[in-house]
Motif scaffolding. Structure first.
Motif, PDB file in Angstrom:
ATOM      1  N   THR A 101       0.017   4.513  -1.772  1.00 44.58           N
ATOM      2  CA  THR A 101      -1.420   4.256  -1.652  1.00 44.58           C
ATOM      3  C   THR A 101      -2.084   4.596  -2.982  1.00 44.58           C
ATOM      4  N   LYS A 102      -3.363   4.303  -3.069  1.00 39.10           N
ATOM      5  CA  LYS A 102      -4.103   4.606  -4.295  1.00 39.10           C
ATOM      6  C   LYS A 102      -4.288   6.110  -4.478  1.00 39.10           C
ATOM      7  N   THR A 103      -4.102   6.876  -3.397  1.00 42.03           N
ATOM      8  CA  THR A 103      -4.286   8.331  -3.482  1.00 42.03           C
ATOM      9  C   THR A 103      -2.968   9.094  -3.510  1.00 42.03           C
ATOM     10  N   GLY A 104      -1.846   8.412  -3.343  1.00 37.44           N
ATOM     11  CA  GLY A 104      -0.554   9.089  -3.353  1.00 37.44           C
ATOM     12  C   GLY A 104       0.464   8.383  -2.489  1.00 37.44           C
ATOM     13  N   LYS A 105       1.614   9.036  -2.376  1.00 34.58           N
ATOM     14  CA  LYS A 105       2.737   8.462  -1.633  1.00 34.58           C
ATOM     15  C   LYS A 105       2.899   9.212  -0.306  1.00 34.58           C
TER      16      LYS A 105
END
Length: 132
Positions: A101-105
């Motif tokens: 995701t744009k915020t992390g995995k």
């Protein structure tokens, strides 16, 4: 030649369960990649054990969809990979995804059980930060 033809016809008549069984995991991975909580929720059982990061409880299908939708709003997906699938049991499926995701995995674990109508429904959905 005739035994080979008979075997081929028999195989066509009784398709491999593994192909059909894998489809639900493949379909779900596509819906996760685009963050489509509505399509994922179509596969929810009446109640779903939902574990998303630090939130854990058993929710109705509608509640679970809303919580999943909120997760996708905060964590917009951009890629997915199927890490593992278990499809050897005729009444049970398990899929593990790596969701970027744009915020992390995140690591997504989905447990599905066959209902009385022979459809696999999600009984547990777990989304945790990926430790890799």
């Amino acid at each position: 030649m005739k035994p080979l033809l008979a075997l081929m016809l028999l195989l066509l008549h009784f398709p491999s369960n593994n192909t059909a069984q894998a489809d639900i995991i493949d379909d779900l991975s596509v819906h996760f990649k685009v963050g489509n909580s509505k399509e994922i929720a179509k596969n929810f059982a009446g109640s779903v054990e939902l574990i998303i990061i630090d939130q854990e409880d058993v929710y109705s299908k509608a509640q679970a969809e809303q919580i999943l939708r909120d997760f996708f709003v905060k964590n917009s997906p951009n890629k997915i990979a199927i890490v593992h699938r278990l499809s050897t049991n005729p009444n049970y499926r398990l899929g593990i995804f790596s969701l970027g995701t744009k915020t992390g995995k995140f690591r997504v674990t989905i447990t599905l059980k066959k209902n009385v109508a022979n459809a696999f429904l999600i009984t547990e959905l777990r989304i945790e930060p990926d430790k890799e």
